[in-house]
Design a protein around this motif. Structure first.
Motif, PDB file in Angstrom:
ATOM      1  N   VAL A   1       0.835  -1.197   0.000  1.00 13.30           N
ATOM      2  CA  VAL A   1       0.000   0.000   0.000  1.00 13.30           C
ATOM      3  C   VAL A   1       0.873   1.251   0.000  1.00 13.30           C
ATOM      4  CG1 VAL A   1      -1.673   1.330   1.353  1.00 13.30           C
ATOM      5  CG2 VAL A   1      -1.963  -1.141   1.086  1.00 13.30           C
ATOM      6  N   SER A   2       1.955   1.227   0.763  1.00 18.15           N
ATOM      7  CA  SER A   2       2.874   2.367   0.809  1.00 18.15           C
ATOM      8  C   SER A   2       3.420   2.685  -0.580  1.00 18.15           C
ATOM      9  CB  SER A   2       4.030   2.056   1.765  1.00 18.15           C
ATOM     10  OG  SER A   2       4.989   3.092   1.742  1.00 18.15           O
ATOM     11  N   ARG A   3       3.810   1.661  -1.296  1.00 18.63           N
ATOM     12  CA  ARG A   3       4.352   1.860  -2.645  1.00 18.63           C
ATOM     13  C   ARG A   3       3.272   2.398  -3.579  1.00 18.63           C
ATOM     14  NH1 ARG A   3       5.393  -0.544  -7.589  1.00 18.63           N
ATOM     15  NH2 ARG A   3       7.490  -0.142  -8.396  1.00 18.63           N
ATOM     16  N   ARG A   4       2.065   1.880  -3.422  1.00 18.61           N
ATOM     17  CA  ARG A   4       0.965   2.327  -4.281  1.00 18.61           C
ATOM     18  C   ARG A   4       0.634   3.785  -4.014  1.00 18.61           C
ATOM     19  NH1 ARG A   4      -3.691  -1.975  -5.835  1.00 18.61           N
ATOM     20  NH2 ARG A   4      -4.652  -0.796  -7.558  1.00 18.61           N
ATOM     21  N   ILE A   5       0.668   4.176  -2.742  1.00 17.08           N
ATOM     22  CA  ILE A   5       0.425   5.577  -2.394  1.00 17.08           C
ATOM     23  C   ILE A   5       1.501   6.474  -3.000  1.00 17.08           C
ATOM     24  CG2 ILE A   5       0.400   7.230  -0.471  1.00 17.08           C
ATOM     25  CD1 ILE A   5      -0.906   4.973   1.203  1.00 17.08           C
ATOM     26  N   ALA A   6       2.751   6.011  -2.917  1.00 20.98           N
ATOM     27  CA  ALA A   6       3.862   6.800  -3.450  1.00 20.98           C
ATOM     28  C   ALA A   6       3.718   7.030  -4.951  1.00 20.98           C
ATOM     29  CB  ALA A   6       5.186   6.106  -3.153  1.00 20.98           C
ATOM     30  N   ARG A   7       3.023   6.130  -5.643  1.00 20.56           N
ATOM     31  CA  ARG A   7       2.818   6.260  -7.084  1.00 20.56           C
ATOM     32  C   ARG A   7       1.436   6.830  -7.414  1.00 20.56           C
ATOM     33  NH1 ARG A   7       6.191   4.349 -10.536  1.00 20.56           N
ATOM     34  NH2 ARG A   7       4.537   4.182 -12.105  1.00 20.56           N
ATOM     35  N   GLY A   8       0.717   7.281  -6.391  1.00 18.55           N
ATOM     36  CA  GLY A   8      -0.620   7.819  -6.609  1.00 18.55           C
ATOM     37  C   GLY A   8      -0.620   8.958  -7.613  1.00 18.55           C
ATOM     38  N   GLY A   9      -1.529   8.884  -8.571  1.00 18.99           N
ATOM     39  CA  GLY A   9      -1.596   9.893  -9.625  1.00 18.99           C
ATOM     40  C   GLY A   9      -0.822   9.511 -10.860  1.00 18.99           C
ATOM     41  N   LEU A  10       0.191   8.641 -10.705  1.00 18.70           N
ATOM     42  CA  LEU A  10       0.959   8.185 -11.862  1.00 18.70           C
ATOM     43  C   LEU A  10       0.241   7.045 -12.574  1.00 18.70           C
ATOM     44  CD1 LEU A  10       4.555   8.175 -10.299  1.00 18.70           C
ATOM     45  CD2 LEU A  10       3.504   9.941 -11.730  1.00 18.70           C
ATOM     46  N   ASP A  11      -0.317   6.132 -11.777  1.00 14.94           N
ATOM     47  CA  ASP A  11      -0.980   4.968 -12.346  1.00 14.94           C
ATOM     48  C   ASP A  11      -2.501   5.019 -12.207  1.00 14.94           C
ATOM     49  OD1 ASP A  11       1.598   3.786 -12.779  1.00 14.94           O
ATOM     50  OD2 ASP A  11       1.619   3.204 -10.661  1.00 14.94           O
ATOM     51  N   GLU A  12      -2.979   5.696 -11.162  1.00 16.75           N
ATOM     52  CA  GLU A  12      -4.409   5.663 -10.857  1.00 16.75           C
ATOM     53  C   GLU A  12      -4.748   6.816  -9.925  1.00 16.75           C
ATOM     54  OE1 GLU A  12      -4.992   1.995  -8.673  1.00 16.75           O
ATOM     55  OE2 GLU A  12      -2.985   2.230  -7.808  1.00 16.75           O
ATOM     56  N   HIS A  13      -6.035   7.128  -9.818  1.00 14.64           N
ATOM     57  CA  HIS A  13      -6.495   8.190  -8.924  1.00 14.64           C
ATOM     58  C   HIS A  13      -6.998   7.541  -7.644  1.00 14.64           C
ATOM     59  CE1 HIS A  13      -9.398  11.785  -8.095  1.00 14.64           C
ATOM     60  NE2 HIS A  13      -8.357  11.771  -7.292  1.00 14.64           N
TER      61      HIS A  13
END
Length: 330
Positions: A26-38
């Motif tokens: 989840v931490s990694r996904r948050i760090a990429r927030g906006g790059l892959d998905e909203h």
């Protein structure tokens, strides 16, 4: 997680290890927030009518999937209407707020995950409709400048930090006890007019600062992220207040006992701090429903005890305090 206390029940440690793995994802996904998905996009409402964000649902699905085939029998999530049975015959029950503070996703403010673990009860609901003193472990992950996992197995609070390159949580050790002296308090002052008299009197005296009964100046904090407020208090003391008030839906407080208040209260007491409703210890409260809400006040033990003295004052004395102070009404 690279280090575990040898005295911890292996089933508990395996469960927390699975939770830690999801937290890293989840931490990694948050760090990429906006790059892959909203991640802050609206995704409906939960059982109590609170707005859900996409990441609320994503996190809930991820934790539930990770616990299949685990030691967890009963899974109670803030995002689910009822308890989900994951593994028949397993021995543990997990209460979880998969994504606390989701309204802050788009503003890049720290958010997190809160969890508490009980022995499985006689029935799925009985696993959670019990006092928080029966918790065998509790913790939270905070997704901020560092991703930290704070967890207690009943002998102090351990701090783990996510190593960004290996994506493994590294144990830094047991945190110190929460300090008694701090000039910080956290409350949403915009609700001042709705608070009960003792809370208004307490805040009035903090606002009065050096001219008030405390004889010192204070700073107010409000992040609207329970894990962030908790992390600050564990780090440098202070007090957090989310009282009941007279607005519709807030009469018994707003934070959920099973998913938020009991786990945080467990951590506070393990760190030498305190957590109450204003008058009674949170860990003694017995929920009657899965999504029950209560008033929640926690932090340095001496400060929480001071709030209780305001509830003990006769109403006329509390009102007198209002008349002498009350900057929020100016």
């Amino acid at each position: 997680m690279n280090e575990v206390p040898s005295s911890v029940n292996p089933a508990l440690m395996r469960t927390v290890d699975r939770l830690a793995g999801v937290c890293a994802q989840v931490s990694r996904r948050i760090a990429r927030g906006g790059l892959d998905e909203h991640l802050g996009a609206a995704a409906g409402t939960n059982t109590d009518g609170d707005a859900q964000k996409a990441l609320d649902v994503i996190a809930d699905d991820a934790f539930r999937a990770a616990l299949m085939g685990s030691d967890v029998r009963d899974y109670a999530s803030e995002e689910q209407d009822v308890v989900v049975t994951l593994n028949k015959g397993a021995t543990l029950a997990l209460a979880i707020d998969p994504l606390d503070g989701s309204s802050n996703i788009d503003t890049n403010v720290s958010i997190g995950t809160i969890f508490g673990i009980y022995p499985a009860g006689a029935t799925p609901e009985a696993s959670f409709l019990r006092p928080g003193r029966e918790l065998v472990a509790a913790g939270y992950a905070i997704f901020g400048p560092q991703t930290c996992l704070m967890v207690s197995f009943g002998d102090g609070v351990l701090k783990y930090v996510l190593e960004p390159e290996t994506q493994k949580f590294v144990l830094l050790g047991t945190i110190p006890r929460v300090v008694p002296e701090s000039a910080e308090y956290a409350i949403n002052a915009s609700n001042y007019r709705h608070w009960p008299a003792p809370i208004r009197a307490y805040v009035d005296d903090r606002v009065a600062g050096i001219d008030g009964p405390a004889g010192r100046n204070f700073n107010m904090r409000w992040i609207a992220s329970l894990v962030a407020e908790t992390h600050r208090i564990l780090t440098r003391g202070g007090i957090f207040l989310y009282p009941s008030d007279d607005r519709k839906g807030y009469e018994r407080g707003r934070l959920r006992l099973v998913y938020e208040c009991a786990p945080i209260a467990f951590l506070m007491e393990q760190a030498g701090a305190s957590a109450t409703t204003g008058t009674d210890p949170v860990l003694d409260a017995v929920p009657t429903t899965l999504h029950e809400r209560i008033p929640f006040i926690f932090g340095s033990a001496n400060k929480v005890a001071r709030v209780a003295t305001y509830f003990d004052l006769p109403s006329q004395e509390t009102s007198a305090l209002f008349n002498k102070r009350g900057l929020f009404r100016a």
